[in-house]
Write a protein that holds these residues in place. Structure first.
Motif, PDB file in Angstrom:
ATOM      1  N   THR A  22       1.289  -1.343  -0.002  1.00 25.39           N
ATOM      2  CA  THR A  22       0.306  -0.050   0.038  1.00 25.39           C
ATOM      3  C   THR A  22       0.767   1.478   0.343  1.00 25.39           C
ATOM      4  N   VAL A  23       1.721   0.968   0.578  1.00 23.40           N
ATOM      5  CA  VAL A  23       2.879   2.641   0.849  1.00 23.40           C
ATOM      6  C   VAL A  23       3.493   2.407  -0.712  1.00 23.40           C
ATOM      7  N   ALA A  24       4.388   1.546  -1.261  1.00 22.37           N
ATOM      8  CA  ALA A  24       4.643   1.499  -2.351  1.00 22.37           C
ATOM      9  C   ALA A  24       3.389   2.247  -3.496  1.00 22.37           C
ATOM     10  N   ALA A  25       2.799   2.058  -3.518  1.00 23.09           N
ATOM     11  CA  ALA A  25       1.654   2.564  -4.540  1.00 23.09           C
ATOM     12  C   ALA A  25       0.812   3.712  -4.299  1.00 23.09           C
ATOM     13  N   ARG A  26       1.491   4.402  -2.859  1.00 22.49           N
ATOM     14  CA  ARG A  26       0.820   5.565  -2.433  1.00 22.49           C
ATOM     15  C   ARG A  26      -0.772   5.182  -2.459  1.00 22.49           C
ATOM     16  N   LEU A  48      -3.055  22.942   3.786  1.00 22.58           N
ATOM     17  CA  LEU A  48      -2.969  21.207   3.404  1.00 22.58           C
ATOM     18  C   LEU A  48      -2.235  20.631   2.462  1.00 22.58           C
ATOM     19  N   LYS A  49      -2.159  21.094   1.144  1.00 18.70           N
ATOM     20  CA  LYS A  49      -2.130  20.357  -0.123  1.00 18.70           C
ATOM     21  C   LYS A  49      -1.164  20.683  -0.483  1.00 18.70           C
ATOM     22  N   THR A  50      -0.757  21.640  -0.113  1.00 19.33           N
ATOM     23  CA  THR A  50       0.814  22.065  -0.333  1.00 19.33           C
ATOM     24  C   THR A  50       1.874  21.060   0.840  1.00 19.33           C
ATOM     25  N   ALA A  51       1.411  21.173   1.842  1.00 22.85           N
ATOM     26  CA  ALA A  51       2.374  20.268   2.890  1.00 22.85           C
ATOM     27  C   ALA A  51       2.775  18.982   2.384  1.00 22.85           C
ATOM     28  N   LEU A  52       1.976  18.453   2.268  1.00 26.73           N
ATOM     29  CA  LEU A  52       1.182  16.956   1.662  1.00 26.73           C
ATOM     30  C   LEU A  52       1.489  16.862   0.261  1.00 26.73           C
ATOM     31  N   ALA A  53       2.277  18.185  -0.147  1.00 23.92           N
ATOM     32  CA  ALA A  53       3.256  18.022  -2.027  1.00 23.92           C
ATOM     33  C   ALA A  53       4.725  17.784  -1.801  1.00 23.92           C
ATOM     34  N   GLU A  54       5.025  18.036  -0.219  1.00 19.69           N
ATOM     35  CA  GLU A  54       5.890  18.576  -0.268  1.00 19.69           C
ATOM     36  C   GLU A  54       7.412  17.410  -0.025  1.00 19.69           C
ATOM     37  N   ARG A  55       6.177  16.019  -0.020  1.00 20.43           N
ATOM     38  CA  ARG A  55       7.206  14.325   0.216  1.00 20.43           C
ATOM     39  C   ARG A  55       6.046  13.332  -0.174  1.00 20.43           C
ATOM     40  N   PRO A  56       6.622  12.767   0.342  1.00 17.61           N
ATOM     41  CA  PRO A  56       5.792  11.470   0.488  1.00 17.61           C
ATOM     42  C   PRO A  56       5.390  11.510   1.602  1.00 17.61           C
ATOM     43  N   ARG A  57       3.971  10.703   1.992  1.00 18.91           N
ATOM     44  CA  ARG A  57       3.982  10.326   3.816  1.00 18.91           C
ATOM     45  C   ARG A  57       2.956   9.058   3.798  1.00 18.91           C
ATOM     46  N   THR A  58       3.011   9.184   5.071  1.00 17.55           N
ATOM     47  CA  THR A  58       1.974   7.786   5.194  1.00 17.55           C
ATOM     48  C   THR A  58       1.413   8.256   6.541  1.00 17.55           C
ATOM     49  N   PHE A  59      -0.034   7.577   6.525  1.00 22.62           N
ATOM     50  CA  PHE A  59      -1.272   8.498   7.543  1.00 22.62           C
ATOM     51  C   PHE A  59      -1.929   6.869   8.275  1.00 22.62           C
ATOM     52  N   LEU A  60      -1.403   6.536   9.603  1.00 23.99           N
ATOM     53  CA  LEU A  60      -2.225   5.575  10.034  1.00 23.99           C
ATOM     54  C   LEU A  60      -2.889   6.502  10.905  1.00 23.99           C
ATOM     55  N   TYR A  62     -13.387  13.363   3.406  1.00 25.54           N
ATOM     56  CA  TYR A  62     -12.207  14.389   3.722  1.00 25.54           C
ATOM     57  C   TYR A  62     -10.879  13.954   3.576  1.00 25.54           C
ATOM     58  N   PHE A  63     -10.418  12.648   3.815  1.00 26.71           N
ATOM     59  CA  PHE A  63      -9.161  12.235   3.670  1.00 26.71           C
ATOM     60  C   PHE A  63      -9.630  11.321   1.771  1.00 26.71           C
ATOM     61  N   ARG A  64     -10.466  11.351   1.398  1.00 29.78           N
ATOM     62  CA  ARG A  64      -9.996  11.118  -0.149  1.00 29.78           C
ATOM     63  C   ARG A  64      -9.674  11.981  -0.601  1.00 29.78           C
ATOM     64  N   TYR A  65     -10.356  12.921  -0.708  1.00 33.34           N
ATOM     65  CA  TYR A  65     -10.594  14.119  -1.066  1.00 33.34           C
ATOM     66  C   TYR A  65      -8.478  14.818  -1.466  1.00 33.34           C
ATOM     67  N   LEU A  66      -8.339  14.632   0.064  1.00 34.93           N
ATOM     68  CA  LEU A  66      -6.218  15.432   0.122  1.00 34.93           C
ATOM     69  C   LEU A  66      -6.007  13.516  -0.954  1.00 34.93           C
ATOM     70  N   TRP A  67      -6.015  12.645  -0.867  1.00 35.49           N
ATOM     71  CA  TRP A  67      -5.960  11.593  -1.286  1.00 35.49           C
ATOM     72  C   TRP A  67      -5.516  11.905  -3.234  1.00 35.49           C
ATOM     73  N   ASP A  68      -7.335  12.310  -3.676  1.00 30.88           N
ATOM     74  CA  ASP A  68      -7.122  12.595  -5.051  1.00 30.88           C
ATOM     75  C   ASP A  68      -6.397  13.560  -5.546  1.00 30.88           C
ATOM     76  N   ALA A 101      -0.128   7.698   1.698  1.00 29.79           N
ATOM     77  CA  ALA A 101      -0.641   6.653   1.950  1.00 29.79           C
ATOM     78  C   ALA A 101      -2.010   6.886   2.513  1.00 29.79           C
ATOM     79  N   ILE A 102      -2.284   5.388   2.722  1.00 31.60           N
ATOM     80  CA  ILE A 102      -3.750   6.150   4.477  1.00 31.60           C
ATOM     81  C   ILE A 102      -3.437   4.380   5.122  1.00 31.60           C
ATOM     82  N   ILE A 103      -3.097   4.841   5.892  1.00 29.27           N
ATOM     83  CA  ILE A 103      -3.675   3.090   6.453  1.00 29.27           C
ATOM     84  C   ILE A 103      -4.536   3.322   7.203  1.00 29.27           C
ATOM     85  N   PHE A 104      -6.321   3.174   7.386  1.00 29.67           N
ATOM     86  CA  PHE A 104      -7.259   3.476   7.725  1.00 29.67           C
ATOM     87  C   PHE A 104      -7.299   1.277   8.638  1.00 29.67           C
ATOM     88  N   VAL A 105      -7.203   2.185  10.309  1.00 27.70           N
ATOM     89  CA  VAL A 105      -7.329   0.936  11.415  1.00 27.70           C
ATOM     90  C   VAL A 105      -8.124   1.079  11.950  1.00 27.70           C
TER      91      VAL A 105
END
Length: 247
Positions: free
Chosen positions: A32-36, A105-117, A131-137, A144-148
């Motif tokens: 999942t992380v590799a595929a973002r 938030l979009k600007t910050a998330l575009a800086e480098r790859p990140r994973t949210f747990l 809202y998470f989908r909106y940012l991911w899209d 990458a997002i891991i929902f638990v």
């Protein structure tokens, strides 16, 4: 990404056991992380979801920037924005207007790859998931997002087709089977290392029921019983005393 206690119990000498579920989670999270991409890990309380995910994500650090977000109530999109602002350690005051906040938030998330747990995701409603989908899209974000979460997490996600269709991997955590208990529990803690398999099966059928959190609690009480009685090994009389604390 730290785990201060094992399944919410301060349990010295406990080991993280490589169960089949943990091995599967490690592979799924890495893919999942590799595929973002996004994935959902769900299952009953105490089955080891959060511990397994924390363990797997720690193995990806420091090469992967992992940020953990936990919700304890049903958040609005506004609340999600503020949690992300905090999780990303952004400077200054949070913007007042949603559109400005989204741009930040979009600007910050575009800086480098990140994973949210996103832990305890069963508390999320459709608005928060959306809202998470909106940012991911957003094409510029490398997220990458891991929902638990519990079963409610899976149910809510499945009700949101726009998000559900984007989930890359689904993994359900279940109880340990009786065979897995006999294989895993002696490796989990020294208390059980030389225990009679019949006593381990007895403990599982009467108290733990394949639930790792219950096993952690039972182990803590069993350690206490061994220390107070001076006995060298677990036996069924001692286990019955430990059971009485779990009733």
């Amino acid at each position: 990404m730290t785990v201060a206690t094992y399944q919410y119990v301060d349990l010295p000498d406990a080991s993280v056991v490589t169960t089949r579920a943990l091995l599967t989670a490690r592979e799924n999270i890495s893919d999942t992380v590799a595929a973002r991409a996004m994935m959902c890990i769900h299952g009953g309380a105490g089955f080891g979801k959060t511990l397994a995910v924390n363990t797997c994500l720690r193995a990806l650090e420091p090469g992967e920037d992992v940020r953990k977000i936990t919700f304890r109530a049903r958040p609005t999109a506004r609340a999600v924005r503020y949690e992300l602002f905090t999780a990303l350690d952004l400077a200054g005051e949070p913007p007042r207007h949603p559109s400005e906040f989204d741009r930040l938030l979009k600007t910050a998330l575009a800086e480098r790859p990140r994973t949210f747990l996103v832990d305890e995701a069963q508390w999320l409603n459709g608005e928060a998931f959306e809202y998470f989908r909106y940012l991911w899209d957003e094409p510029s974000t490398q997220l990458a997002i891991i929902f638990v979460g519990g079963a409610g997490c899976h149910t809510v996600l499945r009700r949101e087709p726009m998000l559900s269709s984007r989930v890359f991997i689904w993994q359900q955590f279940t109880r340990l089977t009786p065979d897995e208990v006999l294989e895993v529990i002696p490796l989990f803690h020294p208390v059980w290392a030389d225990a009679d398999p019949e006593d381990i099966a007895f403990a599982d059928s009467h108290a733990a029921h394949g639930n790792f959190r219950a096993w952690a609690q039972l182990t803590a009480h069993t350690r206490t019983a061994l220390a107070r009685t001076g006995r060298a090994r677990v036996d069924q009389e001692l286990l019955r005393w430990a059971f009485s604390r779990l009733a």
